[in-house]
Design an enzyme around this catalytic site. Sequence first.
Site, short mmCIF file in Angstrom:
data_model
loop_
_atom_site.label_atom_id
_atom_site.label_comp_id
_atom_site.label_asym_id
_atom_site.label_seq_id
_atom_site.Cartn_x
_atom_site.Cartn_y
_atom_site.Cartn_z
N ASN A 93 -12.43 -18.86 -26.22
CA ASN A 93 -13.38 -18.01 -26.93
C ASN A 93 -14.82 -18.22 -26.46
O ASN A 93 -15.75 -17.73 -27.08
CB ASN A 93 -13.28 -18.27 -28.45
CG ASN A 93 -13.60 -19.72 -28.80
OD1 ASN A 93 -13.93 -20.52 -27.94
ND2 ASN A 93 -13.51 -20.05 -30.08
N GLU A 107 -18.52 -22.99 -31.64
CA GLU A 107 -17.67 -21.81 -31.70
C GLU A 107 -18.54 -20.55 -31.76
O GLU A 107 -19.73 -20.63 -32.08
CB GLU A 107 -16.80 -21.88 -32.97
CG GLU A 107 -15.95 -23.15 -33.09
CD GLU A 107 -14.74 -23.17 -32.16
OE1 GLU A 107 -14.75 -22.53 -31.09
OE2 GLU A 107 -13.76 -23.88 -32.50
#
Length: 242
Positions: free
Chosen positions: A136, A143
């Site tokens: 990702n 994140e």
Amino acid sequence: MKVIVLENAAQIGEELGKFYVDFINENPSCVLGLATGATPVPTYNYITKAYADGKVSFKNVSTFNLDEYCDLPKDNKNSYYTFMFQNLFSHVDIDPANVGFLDGNVTDYDAESKRYAEAIKAKGGIDVQLLGIGHNGHIAFNEPADEFTDEAFRVTLSESTINANSIYFDDAPMPRYAMTMGIGSIMRSKKIVLVATGAGKAQAIKGMIEGEVTPQLPASILQNHDDVVVYLDKDAASLLTK
Ligand code: PGA
């Protein structure tokens, strides 16, 4: 960003391993930012062999790791602390006092973040920060998010990360939280080396190099650092067009 595309993971391990051996020999008291995961293992293997052959010493080297799981004892087989000793530190002459790690078992995360930032500063900052990249686009455990982070913090791991890493947790549930260096702490490193191998990373690599700089793909921030070298195998580089 300088991008180096090599045939496979083994070749990257050799090239990057040689870079580290030379760098440590030229800068014996250097400060290395280190990463865990499958990607850096061939590089660590090269370095430990070079140490066994008498070609490098970690006697005066200091290290800081990027991240550590929360709520997992330091000596658990899946802690990143254990990973680093198994894959590198136990095989070289590093002084354990010079090994820096975030503590994922504290209760005061802000105090831990300050402690880590101070410890890095006291050593004069990180000379070379090694990074992998998540599917990702995460670097360390930063994140995708609405904003870029600065210093270390406690993060809720994304589903993508949990899917990728839960293969290692065969006998216990994978932690849902981690302490991670922030984007600011990574960007303050003097030099950054990012490694990616395999087709599963191709999309993230394309976004990182050719896409816009956005906290939704945290690695894209590296476009704003003036000394980044990216090592890719052919599969990870397969979607690059420029
Ligand atoms: P990996 O992890 O090397 O195990 O693919 C990289 C990362 O998640 O940063």
